[in-house]
Scaffold this motif. Structure first.
Motif, PDB file in Angstrom:
ATOM      1  N   MET A   1       0.821  -1.211   0.000  1.00  0.00           N
ATOM      2  CA  MET A   1       0.000   0.000   0.000  1.00  0.00           C
ATOM      3  C   MET A   1       0.857   1.265   0.000  1.00  0.00           C
ATOM      4  O   MET A   1       0.523   2.251  -0.634  1.00  0.00           O
ATOM      5  CB  MET A   1      -0.923   0.003   1.227  1.00  0.00           C
ATOM      6  N   GLU A   2       1.974   1.236   0.772  1.00  0.00           N
ATOM      7  CA  GLU A   2       2.819   2.406   0.900  1.00  0.00           C
ATOM      8  C   GLU A   2       1.961   3.601   1.339  1.00  0.00           C
ATOM      9  O   GLU A   2       1.261   3.524   2.334  1.00  0.00           O
ATOM     10  CB  GLU A   2       3.555   2.682  -0.412  1.00  0.00           C
ATOM     11  N   VAL A   3       2.035   4.688   0.578  1.00  0.00           N
ATOM     12  CA  VAL A   3       1.288   5.881   0.973  1.00  0.00           C
ATOM     13  C   VAL A   3      -0.009   6.027   0.180  1.00  0.00           C
ATOM     14  O   VAL A   3      -0.692   7.045   0.307  1.00  0.00           O
ATOM     15  CB  VAL A   3       2.152   7.144   0.773  1.00  0.00           C
ATOM     16  N   ALA A   4      -0.355   5.010  -0.627  1.00  0.00           N
ATOM     17  CA  ALA A   4      -1.540   5.131  -1.481  1.00  0.00           C
ATOM     18  C   ALA A   4      -2.806   5.333  -0.662  1.00  0.00           C
ATOM     19  O   ALA A   4      -3.654   6.176  -0.994  1.00  0.00           O
ATOM     20  CB  ALA A   4      -1.672   3.896  -2.371  1.00  0.00           C
ATOM     21  N   GLY A   5      -2.940   4.548   0.425  1.00  0.00           N
ATOM     22  CA  GLY A   5      -4.133   4.686   1.253  1.00  0.00           C
ATOM     23  C   GLY A   5      -4.255   6.063   1.870  1.00  0.00           C
ATOM     24  O   GLY A   5      -5.336   6.654   1.918  1.00  0.00           O
ATOM     25  N   LEU A   6      -3.141   6.588   2.353  1.00  0.00           N
ATOM     26  CA  LEU A   6      -3.162   7.922   2.953  1.00  0.00           C
ATOM     27  C   LEU A   6      -3.490   8.986   1.913  1.00  0.00           C
ATOM     28  O   LEU A   6      -4.198   9.959   2.213  1.00  0.00           O
ATOM     29  CB  LEU A   6      -1.817   8.212   3.612  1.00  0.00           C
ATOM     30  N   LEU A   7      -2.980   8.814   0.690  1.00  0.00           N
ATOM     31  CA  LEU A   7      -3.273   9.784  -0.361  1.00  0.00           C
ATOM     32  C   LEU A   7      -4.746   9.748  -0.752  1.00  0.00           C
ATOM     33  O   LEU A   7      -5.357  10.792  -0.988  1.00  0.00           O
ATOM     34  CB  LEU A   7      -2.392   9.509  -1.583  1.00  0.00           C
ATOM     35  N   VAL A   8      -5.332   8.554  -0.817  1.00  0.00           N
ATOM     36  CA  VAL A   8      -6.759   8.448  -1.134  1.00  0.00           C
ATOM     37  C   VAL A   8      -7.596   9.071  -0.028  1.00  0.00           C
ATOM     38  O   VAL A   8      -8.556   9.808  -0.292  1.00  0.00           O
ATOM     39  CB  VAL A   8      -7.154   6.970  -1.345  1.00  0.00           C
ATOM     40  N   PHE A  10      -6.713  11.274   2.497  1.00  0.00           N
ATOM     41  CA  PHE A  10      -6.497  12.662   2.919  1.00  0.00           C
ATOM     42  C   PHE A  10      -6.015  13.583   1.804  1.00  0.00           C
ATOM     43  O   PHE A  10      -5.944  14.799   2.019  1.00  0.00           O
ATOM     44  CB  PHE A  10      -5.485  12.690   4.071  1.00  0.00           C
ATOM     45  N   GLY A  11      -5.682  13.032   0.629  1.00  0.00           N
ATOM     46  CA  GLY A  11      -5.209  13.877  -0.459  1.00  0.00           C
ATOM     47  C   GLY A  11      -6.259  14.846  -0.988  1.00  0.00           C
ATOM     48  O   GLY A  11      -6.059  16.073  -0.926  1.00  0.00           O
TER      49      GLY A  11
END
Length: 258
Positions: A1-8, A10-11
């Motif tokens: 996942m890396e930062v993909a979940g955070l970007l989805v 909170f981006g």
């Protein structure tokens, strides 16, 4: 996942908030809204602890939490209204306030939504930075990180839509608009119970998206209404300023003739 979940998660709301973050007044609105949400969650948690039957009745717990949050949403509006009255720039001709409902309510709603995501999904999404992933027995189709990322985004959008609807309902004393705010919020919260069912996560995200879409359509109809407060306020202010300018020009012209 890396930062993909955070970007989805909170981006998009973060970008929207930054695009509206162009005035100190909006920054105060955002911080104040986030603080009110935290206090509301604290009160809801105290109510859950103080009433033992809530431990085993999750739907009732969600109903109580929604009721507390909606009460604090109204409290936030009352505080905003009080500040609006205190800091309005008044003279005999025109009244100008540095904020409009359309911007203030959107920023406040985004702050509500971001704090909701941080408190309910932030700890899990933070784990998505690790190398391993996580699946639930009831949801083998997608990882918990993916599910929570989309739920976080949808709830952020929902709160961003509900706050302007609620503001307009409070302004007009429209119980229909206020009631629909509660209905949308409660429906979205109760739908989260679907996730505990086998393969429930597959239906949960589309169902939540449907609630968000319905609230967005309702909000769009409010914004298009010519009687929406921000439209009326802006038109009245411009008309009064033009009237004042014309009057001053007439006075100057009459003085020069003399």
């Amino acid at each position: 996942m890396e930062v993909a979940g955070l970007l989805v998660a909170f981006g998009p709301p973060g970008a929207c908030l930054l695009s509206l973050w162009n005035r100190p007044q909006l920054q105060i609105v955002a911080v104040s809204s986030a603080f009110v949400f935290i206090v509301a969650q604290l009160v809801a948690a105290i109510a859950w602890i103080a009433i033992p039957p809530l431990y085993d009745i999750k739907p009732f717990h969600l109903v109580v939490r929604v009721a507390v949050l909606e009460a604090f949403r109204y409290l936030f509006f009352k505080l905003y209204r009080r500040v609006e009255l205190e800091y309005s720039v008044r003279n005999t001709t025109v009244t100008i306030y540095p904020l409009q409902d359309i911007s203030s309510s959107l920023v406040a709603g985004l702050s509500f939504g971001i704090m909701h995501s941080v408190m309910f999904y932030g700890m899990t999404l933070q784990r998505s930075l690790d190398r391993a992933t996580l699946f639930s027995p009831s949801c083998p189709q997608m990882s918990v990180f993916t599910l929570f990322a989309w739920l976080a985004l949808l709830f952020e959008a929902l709160h961003a839509f509900l706050m302007p609807i609620a503001f307009d309902g409070y302004r007009r004393s429209s119980w229909i608009r206020v009631g629909m705010t509660v209905v949308f919020h409660l429906t979205a919260e109760l739908l989260t119970l679907v996730v505990v069912r086998r393969h429930g996560c597959v239906a949960l995200v589309p169902l939540e998206f449907g609630v968000v879409l319905a609230s967005g359509v309702w909000l769009a109809s409010i914004f298009k209404d010519k009687n929406y407060r921000s439209h009326q306020r802006g038109a009245d202010a411009v008309q009064r300023l033009l009237h004042r300018r014309r009057a001053s020009l007439v006075n100057v012209g009459s003085g020069s003739v003399r």
